[in-house]
Design a protein around this motif. Structure first.
Motif, short mmCIF file in Angstrom:
data_model
loop_
_atom_site.label_atom_id
_atom_site.label_comp_id
_atom_site.label_asym_id
_atom_site.label_seq_id
_atom_site.Cartn_x
_atom_site.Cartn_y
_atom_site.Cartn_z
N THR A 68 -10.89 13.16 6.31
CA THR A 68 -10.06 13.60 5.19
C THR A 68 -10.55 14.94 4.66
N PRO A 69 -9.68 15.95 4.58
CA PRO A 69 -10.11 17.28 4.10
C PRO A 69 -10.29 17.31 2.59
N LYS A 70 -10.87 18.38 2.08
CA LYS A 70 -11.01 18.55 0.65
C LYS A 70 -9.63 18.66 0.01
N GLY A 71 -9.57 18.32 -1.27
CA GLY A 71 -8.29 18.39 -1.96
C GLY A 71 -7.47 17.12 -1.82
N CYS A 72 -8.10 16.04 -1.31
CA CYS A 72 -7.39 14.77 -1.13
C CYS A 72 -7.98 13.67 -2.01
N ASP A 73 -8.35 14.04 -3.23
CA ASP A 73 -8.89 13.04 -4.15
C ASP A 73 -7.83 11.99 -4.48
N HIS A 74 -6.57 12.38 -4.42
CA HIS A 74 -5.44 11.46 -4.65
C HIS A 74 -4.52 11.56 -3.44
N PRO A 75 -4.84 10.82 -2.37
CA PRO A 75 -4.16 11.02 -1.08
C PRO A 75 -2.83 10.31 -0.92
N TYR A 76 -2.38 9.55 -1.93
CA TYR A 76 -1.19 8.73 -1.76
C TYR A 76 0.05 9.39 -2.34
N THR A 77 1.20 8.93 -1.89
CA THR A 77 2.46 9.49 -2.35
C THR A 77 3.50 8.38 -2.50
N GLY A 78 4.61 8.70 -3.16
CA GLY A 78 5.69 7.73 -3.29
C GLY A 78 5.62 6.92 -4.57
N PRO A 79 6.58 5.98 -4.76
CA PRO A 79 6.67 5.17 -5.98
C PRO A 79 5.37 4.40 -6.25
N GLN A 80 5.07 4.20 -7.53
CA GLN A 80 3.83 3.53 -7.94
C GLN A 80 4.13 2.30 -8.79
N ALA A 81 3.32 1.28 -8.63
CA ALA A 81 3.36 0.15 -9.56
C ALA A 81 2.92 0.67 -10.93
N GLN B 172 0.83 -1.19 0.00
CA GLN B 172 0.00 0.00 0.00
C GLN B 172 0.87 1.25 0.00
N ARG B 173 0.60 2.19 -0.89
CA ARG B 173 1.34 3.44 -0.91
C ARG B 173 0.99 4.26 0.33
N PRO B 174 1.97 4.97 0.92
CA PRO B 174 1.67 5.80 2.09
C PRO B 174 0.82 7.00 1.73
N ARG B 175 0.03 7.46 2.69
CA ARG B 175 -0.81 8.63 2.48
C ARG B 175 -0.04 9.91 2.76
N LEU B 176 -0.44 10.97 2.11
CA LEU B 176 0.10 12.28 2.41
C LEU B 176 -0.28 12.67 3.83
N ASP B 177 0.61 13.38 4.51
CA ASP B 177 0.33 13.79 5.89
C ASP B 177 -0.93 14.63 5.99
N ARG B 178 -1.20 15.41 4.94
CA ARG B 178 -2.37 16.28 4.98
C ARG B 178 -3.67 15.56 4.62
N CYS B 179 -3.58 14.24 4.36
CA CYS B 179 -4.76 13.47 3.96
C CYS B 179 -4.94 12.24 4.85
N PRO B 180 -5.24 12.44 6.13
CA PRO B 180 -5.44 11.30 7.02
C PRO B 180 -6.66 10.48 6.61
N VAL B 181 -6.71 9.23 7.06
CA VAL B 181 -7.82 8.35 6.72
C VAL B 181 -9.14 8.89 7.28
N LYS B 182 -9.10 9.33 8.52
CA LYS B 182 -10.31 9.86 9.15
C LYS B 182 -10.37 11.38 8.94
#
Length: 374
Positions: free
Chosen positions: A212-225, A200-210
């Protein structure tokens, strides 16, 4: 002579390879093996016109089936119908036609007294989640009935002859039991969810699971498959195959929509069916048992009083190679600049009328653009 796979094996692979395997069990006389599984996933109450204890009857065309894939986060989370597939089999039962209902299709969501749901307009994948919330508990069967009404409302289909719900969590186990699949990758795709190692890709710090604020339509970061376009089939590990058919977002400059994801899911249907056939899964009881064990309780099936075995036998002469997958035209629906969801484009009402009148074949001859060229 090339061996012909039962069509039911292919159709049900779209929403669960377990039913594909059931077809093979029926055809090789594996009734004893099946007996311990049937009661675990048969629920005829999914069909509005069929009681839970309905008596079996002859299975004759034309037939329509509603096949739904859900991805609940846990047993307490209302399930969204992330994949909605309708299969139509004509009166002569010579072939089958599959078409997908976009998960974001903006439709009339019907009222439901059991869940307290009020009639309103919304995205169709919410119908099942809203209808499943009954007395503080999750009732997936009731949610399915609400979804079924919404699908029938937009397609004009009066009733479904069979239905199935597949929990996507069981897909990985099934594909692992098959050892992966081989597919042609028809476009460059980057994973929204997983790293190149399948984690699982890590989430951005500004996009917590619970919360989640606006602007987090793509909350993940880091390398991608990533999955590179290929002219020939390439071997995909189970996690890669499931990740690939899950993607629907534009990435790395490559446009992508849910319509691409629908096409990839249809390609996945064929890939799994071919995998099962190449390994003699459908004719080897020990292999069938392994797949059934992997499927577990990820499948719920309703056959209008007929078991999966009876359905498999009824459709045993249909050929997977004759199946046609349909791409229905559509695009975004907006209220001013606000996106409401998706809407069907010109020609879909005529297609649904052809389904109701059982003349899909002639209709597609006149409208070849609706046929997926795979």
């Amino acid at each position: 002579m090339k061996r012909r796979a039962p069509l039911w094996a292919k159709v049900t692979t779209a929403v669960g390879a377990s039913l594909a395997v059931l077809s093979g069990v029926a055809l090789v006389g594996g009734q004893t093996l099946i007996a311990s599984y049937t009661s675990d996933f048969t629920d005829n109450s999914l069909l509005e016109s069929t009681s839970a204890n309905a008596a079996s009857k002859d299975i004759k065309g034309p037939l329509t089936m509603l096949l739904v894939g859900i991805d609940p986060r846990n047993a307490k989370t209302p399930p969204l119908s992330d994949s909605i597939v309708v299969a139509h089999i004509p009166a002569d039962m010579s072939t089958a036609y599959l078409f997908s209902i976009p998960r974001d299709l903006y439709v009339d969501i019907p009222a439901d007294s059991k869940s307290g749901l009020r009639a309103h307009k919304g995205k169709i994948n919410s119908a099942m989640a809203l209808g499943s919330q009954v007395d503080g508990k999750i009732d997936v069967s009731n949610g399915f009935k609400v979804l079924s009404k919404a699908v029938r409302g937009v397609t004009g289909i009066k009733d479904f002859d069979a239905a199935a719900i597949i929990n996507f969590g069981g897909f990985k186990n099934i594909v692992e039991a098959l050892g992966g699949v081989s597919m042609v990758i028809d476009m460059d795709v980057k994973s929204e969810h997983l790293t190149p190692e399948g984690k699982q890709r890590p989430r951005l710090d500004r996009c917590p699971v619970k919360n989640t604020p606006k602007g987090c339509d793509h909350p993940y970061t880091g390398p991608q498959a990533s999955y590179k376009k290929s002219a020939k089939s390439i071997r995909l590990e189970p996690w890669q195959a499931l990740d690939y058919v899950r993607q629907r977002y534009a990435n790395a400059g490559v446009p992508m929509t849910d319509y691409d994801r629908q096409r990839h899911q249809q390609q996945f249907i064929k890939a799994m069916a071919k995998e099962a056939m190449s390994k003699d899964v459908i004719t080897d009881v020990s292999k069938l048992s392994k797949i059934l064990d992997a499927a577990g309780k990820s499948l719920t099936f309703a056959g209008g009083g007929n078991s999966p075995i009876e359905w498999a036998v009824a459709l045993k002469n249909l050929n997977v190679d004759d199946m046609t997958t349909i791409k229905l035209p559509g695009g975004g629906k907006f209220d001013g600049s606000s996106y409401l969801g998706e809407e069907f484009g010109a020609g879909t009402d005529d297609f649904f009328e052809a389904v109701a009148e059982d003349r899909v074949g002639p209709f597609l001859l006149d409208n070849p653009a609706m046929v997926n060229n795979e």
